[in-house]
Design a protein around this motif. Structure first.
Motif, mmCIF file in Angstrom:
data_model
loop_
_atom_site.group_PDB
_atom_site.id
_atom_site.type_symbol
_atom_site.label_atom_id
_atom_site.label_comp_id
_atom_site.label_asym_id
_atom_site.label_seq_id
_atom_site.Cartn_x
_atom_site.Cartn_y
_atom_site.Cartn_z
ATOM 1 N N LEU A 11 -1.625 41.115 42.920
ATOM 2 C CA LEU A 11 -0.700 41.863 42.086
ATOM 3 C C LEU A 11 -0.440 41.147 40.770
ATOM 4 O O LEU A 11 -0.296 41.764 39.724
ATOM 5 N N PHE A 12 -0.422 39.816 40.807
ATOM 6 C CA PHE A 12 -0.195 39.036 39.591
ATOM 7 C C PHE A 12 -1.244 39.380 38.542
ATOM 8 O O PHE A 12 -0.962 39.471 37.353
ATOM 9 N N LEU A 13 -2.469 39.620 38.987
ATOM 10 C CA LEU A 13 -3.555 39.864 38.052
ATOM 11 C C LEU A 13 -3.441 41.219 37.367
ATOM 12 O O LEU A 13 -3.974 41.408 36.283
ATOM 13 N N VAL A 14 -2.753 42.185 38.010
ATOM 14 C CA VAL A 14 -2.658 43.504 37.404
ATOM 15 C C VAL A 14 -1.282 43.773 36.804
ATOM 16 O O VAL A 14 -1.071 44.805 36.196
ATOM 17 N N SER A 15 -0.349 42.850 36.977
ATOM 18 C CA SER A 15 0.996 43.050 36.446
ATOM 19 C C SER A 15 1.016 42.840 34.935
ATOM 20 O O SER A 15 0.217 42.082 34.386
ATOM 21 N N PRO A 16 1.955 43.501 34.248
ATOM 22 C CA PRO A 16 2.070 43.275 32.810
ATOM 23 C C PRO A 16 2.484 41.834 32.546
ATOM 24 O O PRO A 16 3.391 41.314 33.158
ATOM 25 N N VAL A 19 6.556 39.173 29.561
ATOM 26 C CA VAL A 19 7.512 38.930 30.636
ATOM 27 C C VAL A 19 8.468 40.104 30.759
ATOM 28 O O VAL A 19 9.182 40.453 29.823
ATOM 29 N N MET A 20 8.468 40.734 31.922
ATOM 30 C CA MET A 20 9.361 41.856 32.184
ATOM 31 C C MET A 20 10.700 41.320 32.670
ATOM 32 O O MET A 20 10.754 40.482 33.559
ATOM 33 N N ARG A 21 11.767 41.798 32.086
ATOM 34 C CA ARG A 21 13.108 41.358 32.439
ATOM 35 C C ARG A 21 13.694 42.346 33.445
ATOM 36 O O ARG A 21 13.843 43.536 33.147
ATOM 37 N N LEU A 22 14.016 41.844 34.630
ATOM 38 C CA LEU A 22 14.437 42.694 35.725
ATOM 39 C C LEU A 22 15.872 42.394 36.137
ATOM 40 O O LEU A 22 16.289 41.240 36.168
ATOM 41 N N LEU A 131 14.240 51.701 39.984
ATOM 42 C CA LEU A 131 13.725 51.758 41.343
ATOM 43 C C LEU A 131 14.906 51.848 42.301
ATOM 44 O O LEU A 131 15.690 50.908 42.424
ATOM 45 N N PHE A 132 15.031 52.981 42.960
ATOM 46 C CA PHE A 132 16.157 53.228 43.853
ATOM 47 C C PHE A 132 15.708 53.049 45.294
ATOM 48 O O PHE A 132 14.801 53.733 45.768
ATOM 49 N N ALA A 133 16.347 52.110 45.998
ATOM 50 C CA ALA A 133 16.056 51.894 47.415
ATOM 51 C C ALA A 133 16.727 52.986 48.228
ATOM 52 O O ALA A 133 17.895 52.888 48.598
ATOM 53 N N SER A 134 15.984 54.034 48.490
ATOM 54 C CA SER A 134 16.470 55.126 49.318
ATOM 55 C C SER A 134 16.088 54.844 50.766
ATOM 56 O O SER A 134 15.844 53.690 51.130
ATOM 57 N N SER A 135 16.007 55.865 51.600
ATOM 58 C CA SER A 135 15.818 55.623 53.028
ATOM 59 C C SER A 135 15.186 56.828 53.710
ATOM 60 O O SER A 135 15.476 57.980 53.361
ATOM 61 N N CYS A 136 14.339 56.555 54.685
ATOM 62 C CA CYS A 136 13.808 57.636 55.515
ATOM 63 C C CYS A 136 14.892 58.272 56.374
ATOM 64 O O CYS A 136 14.655 59.332 56.979
ATOM 65 N N SER A 137 16.070 57.665 56.447
ATOM 66 C CA SER A 137 17.146 58.254 57.244
ATOM 67 C C SER A 137 17.602 59.588 56.674
ATOM 68 O O SER A 137 18.281 60.358 57.379
ATOM 69 N N LEU A 138 17.237 59.912 55.441
ATOM 70 C CA LEU A 138 17.627 61.210 54.903
ATOM 71 C C LEU A 138 16.894 62.356 55.592
ATOM 72 O O LEU A 138 17.289 63.505 55.500
ATOM 73 N N VAL A 239 5.273 49.147 42.487
ATOM 74 C CA VAL A 239 5.860 50.094 41.542
ATOM 75 C C VAL A 239 6.069 49.444 40.181
ATOM 76 O O VAL A 239 5.801 50.052 39.135
ATOM 77 N N LEU A 240 6.526 48.209 40.163
ATOM 78 C CA LEU A 240 6.744 47.527 38.884
ATOM 79 C C LEU A 240 5.437 47.346 38.116
ATOM 80 O O LEU A 240 5.427 47.372 36.882
ATOM 81 N N ALA A 241 4.338 47.168 38.832
ATOM 82 C CA ALA A 241 3.051 46.910 38.193
ATOM 83 C C ALA A 241 2.266 48.180 37.895
ATOM 84 O O ALA A 241 1.293 48.137 37.148
ATOM 85 N N ALA A 242 2.684 49.313 38.451
ATOM 86 C CA ALA A 242 1.896 50.544 38.353
ATOM 87 C C ALA A 242 2.027 51.194 36.986
ATOM 88 O O ALA A 242 3.049 51.044 36.302
#
Length: 366
Positions: A11-16, A19-22, A131-138, A239-242
């Motif tokens: 993933l490091f190789l394909v990430s922008p 420097v992305m600030r998160l 990026l919203f951490a949702s859930s399969c519980s929905l 998702v961050l790298a896509a």
């Protein structure tokens, strides 16, 4: 202490590489404390925001990363807190059904209203990805067929309902410059610096290791999709790298299709891994209306760099070794150090937080 991860290099190789600030909300929680060191290893500039209600729930203190952070209730976030970030990973919420049932109004206030407000402020601040951490519980009670992201929602608890409402209200905020992404995590398990024992795999393994009993609190028939906490982190990294077009305003079930289990199957796995234990049923064990199998093919199509590696059997073995080495006791894992609901009750009893779960000036109990 964590599973070796060759995908980090890939993933490091394909990430922008600018420097992305998160900003990671809930960075001191169960998922966040695993995620942050991984993001730092990938070269991201990571900041945290957390109310720190569960700061004392630490199982691996040496593994907690130190980053720039703000102690902030999600309901009190301002636009200024979000300025200058390229992406927000939003994990902070009241994290499970028992907490949601403690005070449903608070669950909706935090998991729905404050979450939507956070997304609105993020868009105003020029944040590109949310990026919203949702859930399969929905999906709730979903029958026998594996559900895709287009399945109707049928949540059975305030926690699940709040996730549905948050997704509903965040999706229309999407613009050419603001990309929300909904990561519907399967039921999470696995080792973390801020461990939770109210999750089914962690809980069954802890009972087996400490008492010789695999304590089922339902009749064992419900289906659950299960995912290791490190694989949840892999989905966030992907998702961050896509590219934007792969993730813009999309929902993804996070897990893999081979990891749908009936609870009794999980109990059998625990029994295979942990020596000298047997299944027992808690008093009042009964069928659970929350039963669903989930299809995870979409995330594989859109995010080929997402490569989950864990199985429940591997996760149980990881937990068994950690619990054995820590000399874990039932009093510890069922007590306020690791049970989120009991921690809140201890803080309330001490007057350290008020009924709205806000900090007071009273001393914080150990």
């Amino acid at each position: 202490r964590f599973h070796g991860d060759p995908s980090l290099t890939r993933l490091f190789l394909v990430s922008p590489r600018s420097v992305m600030r998160l900003l990671v909300t809930g960075h001191n929680g169960y998922i966040g404390s695993v995620l942050v060191p991984r993001l730092l290893a990938l070269g991201y500039d990571v900041h945290g925001l957390d109310s720190d209600l569960f700061a004392a729930c630490t199982f691996l203190p040496d593994a907690v990363a130190t980053i720039p952070e703000k102690r902030r209730d999600l309901r009190d976030v301002t636009r200024g807190d979000l300025d200058g970030f390229d992406a927000i990973v939003h994990l902070a919420n009241l994290s499970n059904d028992p907490l949601g049932n403690l005070n449903p109004a608070l669950t909706y206030a935090i998991n729905h209203t404050a979450t939507v407000r956070l997304a609105e402020l993020a868009r105003e601040a020029g944040v590109g990805r949310f990026l919203f951490a949702s859930s399969c519980s929905l999906y709730g009670a979903a029958g026998q067929d594996a559900v895709t992201e287009s399945a109707p929602f049928n949540p059975q608890t305030p926690y699940g309902e709040a996730k549905v409402l948050a997704e509903r209200d965040i999706a229309p905020l999407a613009t050419d410059a603001f990309s929300p992404v909904f990561l519907r995590n399967a039921t999470v398990y696995g080792l973390s610096p801020r461990l939770r024992f109210d999750l089914v795999v962690n809980n069954l393994t802890a009972w087996a290791v400490t008492t010789g009993q695999i304590l089922l609190k339902s009749d064992g028939t419900p289906w659950r999709p299960l995912v290791h906490v490190e694989d949840v982190c892999r989905s966030i990294e992907a998702v961050l790298a896509a590219p934007r077009e792969a993730i813009h305003n999309e929902a993804f079930n996070v897990g893999r299709s081979s990891e749908n289990y009936q609870i009794r199957e999980v109990a059998e796995i625990v029994g295979d891994v942990v020596p000298d234990c047997a299944v027992a049923f808690a008093g009042g064990a009964s069928p659970d209306t929350r039963s669903y199998q989930v299809d995870f093919s979409k995330i594989q199509r859109h995010l080929p760099n997402f490569q989950p590696v864990w199985t429940v059997r591997d996760g149980v073995a990881q937990l068994y070794a950690a619990f054995r080495d820590a000399d874990l006791t039932p009093e510890a894992f069922e007590g306020p150090q690791y049970r989120r609901l009991k921690r809140l009750e201890a803080l309330l009893d001490a007057g350290a937080i008020d009924r709205d779960l806000r900090w007071t000036d009273a001393p914080i109990p150990a």
